[in-house]
Design an enzyme around this catalytic site. Structure first.
Site: not given
Length: 466
Positions: A71-72, A226
């Protein structure tokens, strides 16, 4: 047999599992490494995906696939879809000051209310601010921004224009400019982060939607972040809480209640089914056990045996496991400590037990933070390398105040992506069996677990208590 594939493009590697769409049985799998670092050319992810697919025997016989990703991470694309600079990963901390500036400009409570997330260095919005301030030429050339799983899904579909980028609620909810509570982008927050610029964003698809087809004709699921994909792979439902004990500690719960935590400790993420997935992360996970075992001069198996020779409470020893600073609570410069040492209790067994109890108490604190948001937890599922410790399994139920279910080891992020692919293919979310070992605790009989937790809170200066 109808086959589906799931991809886990994580920080360290790319894993591919091919599963029976009806039962979830893993038929074959493959893996390839990612380069180290906190900024990476996304082409390395594409190469690793190709290598992992080859290692898994190819996907020519697969009817559908889906991608889960870390992520991110921030990927900046120009108007032609070319990557402008290396992707900034979630663990790149150069954006910490940018995150603090965003919080100062809008206020933590407003961020929590608007998007359920208060910016920290990992959040995409903070990375956009850093790029805007430090690489304005890159910012000016950025026509679209996306996340790692968005980009890989787009590449699998043929990279046919930046206006065809897609994402899902779970990954979008970690950007800082998407509200998981109602499923909407917040354009003004995107502009705030990117200093007035408004690049294109991926279209957010429903969890069971198709994102198109690969060049070979396989159906593409929408994909997921995830943590949400792991929850899907574990078949986590309403009231379930997942405790992942790996390098860090991650506690997330499936709920219909969107959290709005102005402290920023509880992140208001979405899951991969249409619900919410509030999440709390610690910096210190299983390495606490490895560090203590190394100090005692024993391997992890002997360490676990030592810990279980000691009585609950470790005869008064309390370990505060902030060996790498801490994120929950947010004290990055903190250090670890052991309190309550006497001539009688300073033994290897008590030290081992205190380290296990301290680590689990830090996760119990995360559970309570989620509980403070009005989110009920009925069942705990524990995964990760630390969940294989006999001492952790024996001690966790008493400190968590609940029974703990431990699934058989597996690639649950990739499995979740495969399950999502089957959902997109058939129109129904399959009920794949999950092999698990059940551990019952009796935490209320003696009150010892509660007492250990109270002493831990006192040692850390925290005030939450069940």
């Amino acid at each position: 047999m109808t086959l589906v594939a799931g991809v886990d493009s994580s920080t360290q590697s790319c894993k591919v599992v091919v599963c029976d769409a009806d039962t979830g049985m893993v038929v074959r799998e493959g893996k390839a490494a990612h380069p180290a670092g906190t900024e990476v050319d996304p082409e390395h992810w594409w190469s690793a995906l190709e290598d992992a697919i080859r290692a898994a025997g190819g996907l020519d016989d697969v009817d559908a696939m889906s991608v889960s990703g870390q992520q991110h991470g921030l990927i900046c694309l120009d108007r032609n879809g070319q990557v402008i600079r290396d992707a900034l990963l979630w663990n790149d901390t150069r954006s910490a000051a940018s995150a603090a500036a965003l919080v100062d400009e809008l206020g933590a409570d407003e961020w929590a209310s608007r998007v359920g997330v208060v910016p920290v260095a990992a959040i995409t919005a903070a990375k956009l601010r850093w790029v805007a301030d430090h690489e304005p030429d890159v910012a000016d050339a950025t026509a679209a921004v996306c996340l790692p799983h968005d980009w890989l899904t787009w590449r699998l579909r043929g990279a046919d224009g930046i206006d065809t980028l897609t994402t899902d609620r779970s990954d979008a909810s970690g950007t800082g400019y998407f509200a998981a509570a109602d499923g909407s982008y917040q354009p003004d927050l995107l502009e705030l982060a990117f200093r007035g610029r408004r690049p294109g964003l991926p279209r957010v698809l429903e969890p069971d939607a198709s994102a198109g087809r690969t060049g070979s004709g396989s159906l593409l699921g929408v994909g997921a972040g995830d943590n949400a994909s792991a929850a899907l792979g574990l078949a986590a439902g309403l009231g379930d809480c997942i405790v992942s004990l790996g390098t860090s500690g991650v506690v997330s719960a499936v709920t219909d209640t969107p959290p709005r935590d102005g402290s920023g400790l509880v992140a208001g993420f979405a899951d991969a089914t249409g619900r919410q997935l509030p999440l709390v992360c610690t910096l210190n996970g299983a390495p606490v056990l490895a560090s203590t075992a190394g100090m005692l001069g024993v391997d992890l198996d002997e360490f676990g045996r030592l810990a279980l020779t000691a009585e609950p409470g470790a005869a008064g020893l309390v370990m505060v496991p902030y060996l790498s600073g801490e994120r929950s609570p947010n004290i990055p410069d903190a250090t670890g400590s052991i309190l309550g040492i006497t001539a009688d209790n300073w033994t290897p067994g008590n030290v081992a037990r205190a380290s296990v109890e301290g680590l689990l108490c830090s996760l119990a604190y995360c559970l309570d933070l989620i509980g403070e948001q009005g989110i009920g937890i009925d069942r705990i599922v524990m995964i990760g390398g630390g969940a294989r410790s006999a001492a952790v399994l024996a001690i966790a139920p008493g400190l968590f105040g609940r029974a703990v279910t431990v699934p058989a080891p597996g690639e649950y992020v990739a499995r979740g992506a495969a399950r999502q692919a089957a959902w997109a293919l058939t129109g129904e979310l399959p009920a794949w069996d999950l092999a698990a070992e059940h551990h019952d605790g009796t935490p209320t009989e003696s009150g010892v677990g509660a007492d250990v937790y109270r002493r831990y809170l006192s040692a850390t200066g925290l005030v939450l208590e069940r």
